[in-house]
Design an enzyme around this catalytic site. Structure first.
Site, PDB file in Angstrom:
ATOM      1  N   ARG A 202       0.824  -1.221   0.000  1.00 30.30           N
ATOM      2  CA  ARG A 202       0.000   0.000   0.000  1.00 30.30           C
ATOM      3  C   ARG A 202       0.858   1.270   0.000  1.00 30.30           C
ATOM      4  O   ARG A 202       0.489   2.268  -0.615  1.00 30.30           O
ATOM      5  CB  ARG A 202      -0.933   0.002   1.206  1.00 30.30           C
ATOM      6  CG  ARG A 202      -2.030  -1.036   1.041  1.00 30.30           C
ATOM      7  CD  ARG A 202      -2.995  -0.982   2.172  1.00 30.30           C
ATOM      8  NE  ARG A 202      -4.045  -1.970   1.996  1.00 30.30           N
ATOM      9  CZ  ARG A 202      -5.054  -2.116   2.823  1.00 30.30           C
ATOM     10  NH1 ARG A 202      -5.158  -1.347   3.876  1.00 30.30           N
ATOM     11  NH2 ARG A 202      -5.972  -3.024   2.597  1.00 30.30           N
TER      12      ARG A 202
ATOM     13  N   ASP B  81     -15.896   9.448   8.098  1.00 33.06           N
ATOM     14  CA  ASP B  81     -14.778   8.511   7.966  1.00 33.06           C
ATOM     15  C   ASP B  81     -13.499   9.315   8.176  1.00 33.06           C
ATOM     16  O   ASP B  81     -13.495  10.541   8.040  1.00 33.06           O
ATOM     17  CB  ASP B  81     -14.779   7.848   6.572  1.00 33.06           C
ATOM     18  CG  ASP B  81     -13.980   6.548   6.536  1.00 33.06           C
ATOM     19  OD1 ASP B  81     -14.591   5.463   6.564  1.00 33.06           O
ATOM     20  OD2 ASP B  81     -12.733   6.620   6.486  1.00 33.06           O
TER      21      ASP B  81
HETATM   22  C1  SAM Z   1     -13.873  -1.819   6.139  1.00 33.14           C
HETATM   23  S1  SAM Z   1     -14.463  -0.173   6.087  1.00 33.14           S
HETATM   24  C2  SAM Z   1     -16.107  -0.396   6.693  1.00 33.14           C
HETATM   25  C3  SAM Z   1     -17.130   0.377   5.883  1.00 33.14           C
HETATM   26  C4  SAM Z   1     -18.575   0.179   6.295  1.00 33.14           C
HETATM   27  N1  SAM Z   1     -18.802   0.588   7.666  1.00 33.14           N
HETATM   28  C5  SAM Z   1     -19.007  -1.260   6.112  1.00 33.14           C
HETATM   29  O1  SAM Z   1     -19.162  -1.995   7.090  1.00 33.14           O
HETATM   30  O2  SAM Z   1     -19.175  -1.676   4.966  1.00 33.14           O
HETATM   31  C6  SAM Z   1     -13.622   0.566   7.467  1.00 33.14           C
HETATM   32  C7  SAM Z   1     -13.574   2.077   7.412  1.00 33.14           C
HETATM   33  O3  SAM Z   1     -13.137   2.569   8.679  1.00 33.14           O
HETATM   34  C8  SAM Z   1     -12.381   3.730   8.449  1.00 33.14           C
HETATM   35  N2  SAM Z   1     -11.529   4.001   9.628  1.00 33.14           N
HETATM   36  C9  SAM Z   1     -10.412   3.369  10.034  1.00 33.14           C
HETATM   37  N3  SAM Z   1      -9.917   3.934  11.139  1.00 33.14           N
HETATM   38  C10 SAM Z   1     -10.741   4.963  11.446  1.00 33.14           C
HETATM   39  C11 SAM Z   1     -10.753   5.944  12.483  1.00 33.14           C
HETATM   40  N4  SAM Z   1      -9.821   5.985  13.428  1.00 33.14           N
HETATM   41  N5  SAM Z   1     -11.748   6.867  12.467  1.00 33.14           N
HETATM   42  C12 SAM Z   1     -12.714   6.845  11.507  1.00 33.14           C
HETATM   43  N6  SAM Z   1     -12.756   5.946  10.512  1.00 33.14           N
HETATM   44  C13 SAM Z   1     -11.778   5.008  10.478  1.00 33.14           C
HETATM   45  C14 SAM Z   1     -11.583   3.411   7.190  1.00 33.14           C
HETATM   46  O4  SAM Z   1     -11.128   4.574   6.547  1.00 33.14           O
HETATM   47  C15 SAM Z   1     -12.590   2.612   6.376  1.00 33.14           C
HETATM   48  O5  SAM Z   1     -13.246   3.399   5.428  1.00 33.14           O
END
Ligand code: SAM
Length: 261
Positions: A32, A136
């Protein structure tokens, strides 16, 4: 990538995002971040680590590169069925006047748009003020979410009843119609930091992000969700997540659906 480089990267990622990167993820981190090295014309990870120290602006790109953004429309469909069939109808019966919903790790937007379609019968109802907040950490995914444009293959996951109503087709893409989009507010928010919101939410989705955090971080975040959730509100988490040994403030009422105690 030397072990010292990896240690630097995982510590920075943990401090900034709460995301835990175990050794076994070193290869994923490598691939990445390689893209960032190429874009910056750097040849070693040591140089990139130094660049991160010297250039605070790189931090955003670093974070965007490390987040896992996998999502889809109506992912874990039972949650959207519950929203539509149980919650919306009870809100209608109670003649609730204000509904606040939060998608707290919304990624590219499929989750909040699926929520919006599921509660759409409330929109346009002058006596019920309904809003969805979608946040996000990653600024790239938020941009995509805000555009509301997806490849046509996304239709496979969207129930037929919503396709005509809320989507426009254009060539190999679909676009979310404004009448749905206008109820969703996209904002950047790090779950690790202070949150500016004060009002109570009726529903909070925090799905498939807790898995990246350690138990201390999960506990702190869940405590903050409790403070922002209405006493009769609900918290939805992802299929492989649990509040067991994380929080005593909630009880399980459905498949990864929790209510405050
Ligand atoms: C796997 S996706 C999940 C998306 C959606 N909630 C779903 O279940 O389909 C995880 C998301 O969490 C976000 N994320 C990771 N760490 C975070 C943080 N500290 N604060 C806010 N968002 C975060 C990432 O950028 C990513 O878009």
């Amino acid at each position: 990538m030397t072990s010292a480089d990896f240690r630097f990267i995982r510590e920075l990622a943990y401090r900034q995002t709460g995301i835990v990167l175990p050794e076994r993820k070193q290869h994923m981190v490598y691939s990445r971040l390689c893209r960032r090295l190429r874009a910056l014309k750097l040849t070693t990870f040591k140089e990139y680590c130094q660049y991160l120290l010297d250039t605070p602006d790189e931090l955003g790109q670093f974070i965007n590169a490390l987040t896992t953004n996998l999502t889809s429309f109506f992912r874990e469909k039972h949650h959207f069925d519950y929203l539509k069939n149980t919650l919306v109808s009870s809100w209608q019966q109670q003649q609730k006047r204000r509904i606040r919903i939060w998608s707290s790790a919304c990624s590219t937007g499929e989750e909040p748009y699926s929520m919006a379609m599921s509660v759409a019968s409330l929109f346009g109802n002058a006596s019920c003020d309904t809003k969805i907040l979608a946040t996000d950490l990653d600024t790239n995914v938020l941009q995509k979410a805000q555009s509301g444009v997806y490849p046509i293959e996304a239709l496979e996951n969207i129930p037929n009843e919503y396709q005509e109503k809320f989507l426009m087709r254009s060539g190999s893409q679909i676009k979310i119609k404004d009448k749905l989009q206008q109820h969703i507010h996209f904002k950047q928010l790090n779950l690790l930091n202070d949150w500016p919101m004060q009002g109570k939410f009726d529903v909070i989705f925090c799905r498939n992000v807790l898995i990246y955090f350690d138990n201390d971080t999960k506990t702190q975040i869940i405590r903050k969700f409790r403070r922002l959730l209405a006493d009769d509100g609900l918290l939805f988490i992802g299929h492989s997540e649990t509040l067991h040994q994380i929080s005593d403030d909630f009880s399980l009422i459905g498949q990864t659906i929790y209510k405050p105690i």
